[in-house]
Write a protein that holds these residues in place. Sequence first.
Motif: not given
Lengths: 441, 457
Positions: B415-443
Motif C-alpha cells: 500500500t505504501a509503495r502504491k500510494y505514498l511516493d515521496s518523489a512525487n509529493m507536493q510540498i506547500v510551505l506557509v511562512g516568512d520567505r526571508r526565513e525559509i526560502e533557502a530551506q525550501a529550495r533544497l526540496f
Amino acid sequence: VNQAGSTNLKVPIASTTLANGLHVVIAPDSAAPVVTVGIYYKIGFRLEPQGRSGFAHLFEHMMFQGSANAPKMQHIKLINSSGGLLNGSTSYDVTNYYEAVPSNALERVLWLEADRMRALKVDDENLKNQRDVVKEEVRVNVMNQPYGGFPWLDMPPVAFRNWANAHNFYGDFADLDAASLHDVQAFFNTYYLPNNAVLLILGDVKADEGTALAAKYFADIPSGKTPPFADPSEPAQTEERRGHVEEKFGTLPAMAIGYIMPPRRTKDWYAMALLDQALHGGRAGRMYRDLVLEKQIAVEADGGIDDLFGYNGPTQLTTRIMHKPEISTDATLAAFDEVIREIQQSGISEDELHQLKVKWRSDYFATLEGGRGGYMPKYGLMHLLACFTLFDNEPQLVNTILDGFLAVTRENVQDAAKKYLQESQRAIVFRTPVASAKEAA
Amino acid sequence: MAFFATQLAVGVPELAAERPVKWPKRTRTRLANGLEIVLAEAHSIPKFHGELVFRSGNSAAMHRAPGLAELTATVLRTGTKKRASRQIEEDLRRIGADLSSSAGADTSAIAFAGLSEFAEPLLGTVDELAREACFPESEFERERRQKLEEVKLERTSPGFLAGERLRKVLFGAHPYGTVSPSESQVAAYQREDLLETYREFYTPENALLVMVGDFDSAAMTAGIEKVFGAWTGKKPTVSASAAPANPRGRRVYLVDVPGAVQTQILVGCHAITRKHPDWVNLGVTNSLYGGAFNSRLVMNIREDKGYTYSPRSGVHPMRQHGYFSVSAAVRNDVVAASLTEIFYELDKLRSLPVPAGEFADAQNYLSGMFSMGLATQSGLLSQLATIAFNELPDDYLETYRDKVRAMTPEDLLATARKYLDSANMQIVLVGDRREIEAQARLFGETEIYGAQGALLK
C-alpha cells in the motif's frame, strides 16, 4: 416539574474515598463496550508558582514523558495499541488526564494512571523536548494565528490585579526556559497527590468492580501534606479597565468585554448562566441578533463563561465582537452597551425565559453524552463529576444541578443583569489590526 | 528512537477478554418521492441527532461561482414563506434544538439535534427550510457582505492558505482545486444564483435523511413520511469534470507571510475515495505513519526532536477523488529538517517491512477507535451518513474491524509503495520567505505566492 420540562435525571453514580484521600467516582453504563477514565488534579494554571508562568501546562506535558514502570512513549503506546485515545488539558483550577478505551483495557489504564501518580520518572532531555513542543504549541495557537489567544490570554492582565489571575497562562518563553527538572519534581510532590485528586471511571464497568479496581491500583499510593493554595481573591474593582493588543495578522478590529462573575452555585450564578444564554445563545442570542443580524455592525458576536462548572476563583462573563472596519470602536461599543442596557431596564419576557430553559436542558443532556470534539464518549459527564467532587464534594449534583437553572425567574435574570453588568465591574480589551489598510499583494 | 524502543513498560496488565460490540439496528427506507432514510436507535440521552444531506455541493455549483452552495446553505435559514429569520431562530430555541446548514465540496446539508419530545416540530422546520426557503433580498445582501469579510479574514490563517494551495496544486482546474471564492467573486454573487442552486440541489431525489437517537424507528419513519412525503423534485443533472492530472515530480509552493514566526508545512499527493477497495489498507498505513499519537511521524518530529506540537497525516476522501496529506507547524529553522524526517518516514514505510508488534498495535488502534466512534449519537450519525452517502455495503459497520484485522504487514508495504511516493509529493510551505526560502529550495523547484494568491516573480 418545571414548565420548561421535567429533568428526571438519574445518572447512576457510586462514589467513595480511599484511605489515602483519593476520591473515586464510578458512573456505570453498559450501552457500549467502552470505558472512559479520568484523573483530575486540583491544580491549574491560576495557582502555578510565580516566576513560572505556563508551568502547570508544561508540567501536564511532562506527565506523558515517563513514570516509574512506564518509560517515555510507553504510556501513549499502551493506550493507542489497546484501541484507545488519551489526552490531558490544563485549565484555571484543574488539570486533567483522560483516556477512552475498549473496556477490556480498563485495568491497563488504571495501572498507567496509578504508576504516574506514584512516581514520575523524567530527565532533562525530556524536559527540553517538551519545552520545545510547548513553544510550538504556543506559536501555532497564539503567536502565528490571527486572533490567537483572544481574549483568553489578552484579558487576564487587563481585568485582574492578583498575579494568580492576571499572568500569562500559556507561559512567557523566558519562564518556560527557566523551568528546571527540580521545579518539575517539586510541583509533582506538592500537588500530584491522591488526596488532591479524583479518579473517574465511566461507561462499561460495574460500580463494585470499578471501586475494587480503584482500590487495587491506587490504595497503596501514599498521601501527602494538603497542598498550600495561594489566595486568588481580587481587590474590589471600582472602575472600568481597558487594554489594547495589536493584531498582527487579522483584518477585522475586535474587542472583548468581560464582567466579573459571582461565585459558583450562588443564586446569582444560576441567573448569570441563563443571562449568558440570553446574550450569547447563538443566532437567537441578543448580541448576535442585534449586532450582526439587525444593526450589521459586527461580523461575529458571541461569548460565554469559561468553564462554568470548573472555575474556582475570579472569572468573567465575556462577549467577543469582531466588527466591520468601517464601523468605529466607539460605535461598536455603544451598540453593545445598548444591548446590556435593554436587558437591565426591561429584563426578559416569560417566553424568552422559557426558550432559554428548554435550550439549557437540551444542552445539558448533550454535555452528559459527549462534549469534547465529539470523539470522547462521556467527556462532559466526567468533567462535571470531577468539578462537583473536587469543589463541592458532591458528585450527585450532576443529577440535581439542572433544577437550579430551571428555577431561575425573570426577576433573577434582571437583578443579575443590574448587579453584575456594570461598567465599574468590567474590563475591555481592544485587539486592533496593525495593517488594516494593507492591500492585496 | 531506538533508545526508546528498548525501554518497555514493566508489569502492564494484560488486556481482558473483549466485550462484544452491540451493533446498532438500522432501518433503511425510501419514500415514494425518492428521499432515502436511514434511522438508528440510540437511547443514551433523550435527544436525537440528524442530517438531511443533498448530494450536490460547491463543486456542482462551480460553473456558476465558487462557494455558491455554501452561501445558499447560509442564507437558507434566514427566511421561509412562513417565518422570518428571527422567528425561525427563536422557535428553534423554544424546542431546545441546534441547527446548522452548510455545504462542502460534494454535499449541502442541514444538520440538527434536539430533544426527542420535540422531534415533530424540529423535522417540520427542517422540511420548511428544505422546501420553502425564500432567500429574502436583505438577508442575502447581509450574508454576502458578511462573506466578503470572511474571505479576507481566512487569507490570514496559515492553515487555510496551506490547504488552499495544496488543493490547487493537486486538483488544478477541477472543482476540487478551488476551496473558496475570491472577494470579487463574492461581490458578484446574485440572489438568483442562490435561488437556482436551491431549486436544483434541494430535492428529495437528491437527498438522504439520517437520524440517530432516542426514538422508536417505526414511529419515526411514519413521522418522517408525514412531514416529507408531499415533497417533490428531481435529481439534478450532473456534469462530469475532467479528471485532474496527478502531479509528477516533487515541487515546492511557498506562500509568503511576512512576519510569520512558524512555518506551516503541508505535503500531499493524490489518493483514493471511500469506495476504493484499498480504503481500509490505506487507513491502517496512514494510522501507523502519522494518523495516531503513537505513530512514527509523531514519535519522530515531536517526541524525539521537538520540532512541532501537532504533526499528523490523513487520507481525505471526496466523492470523485481523494488525497493524502502530512501537516506540521514547525519553527522556522527546522523546516528542512522536518521535511527530511517526513520523507524519511515515508520512504522507510516503502522500503522495510513493519515489525509485527507495531503492525498489530496499529490494527488494534483503528479497530478500537471505530467502536468508540459508535458510542455517541453524533459519532454513530457520522458513520451512518458516510456509509449511506458513499453507498457502502449494509454490513460495513459489522465487517470493518475484520477487514482491518485481515490486513498483513506485506499489504502495508504494498500500500505504501502504491500510494505514498515521496518523489512525487507536493510540498506547500506557509511562512516568512526571508526565513525559509533557502530551506525550501533544497526540496525542489520552488514557486512563491503571496497570501492573496498571486504568483510572485
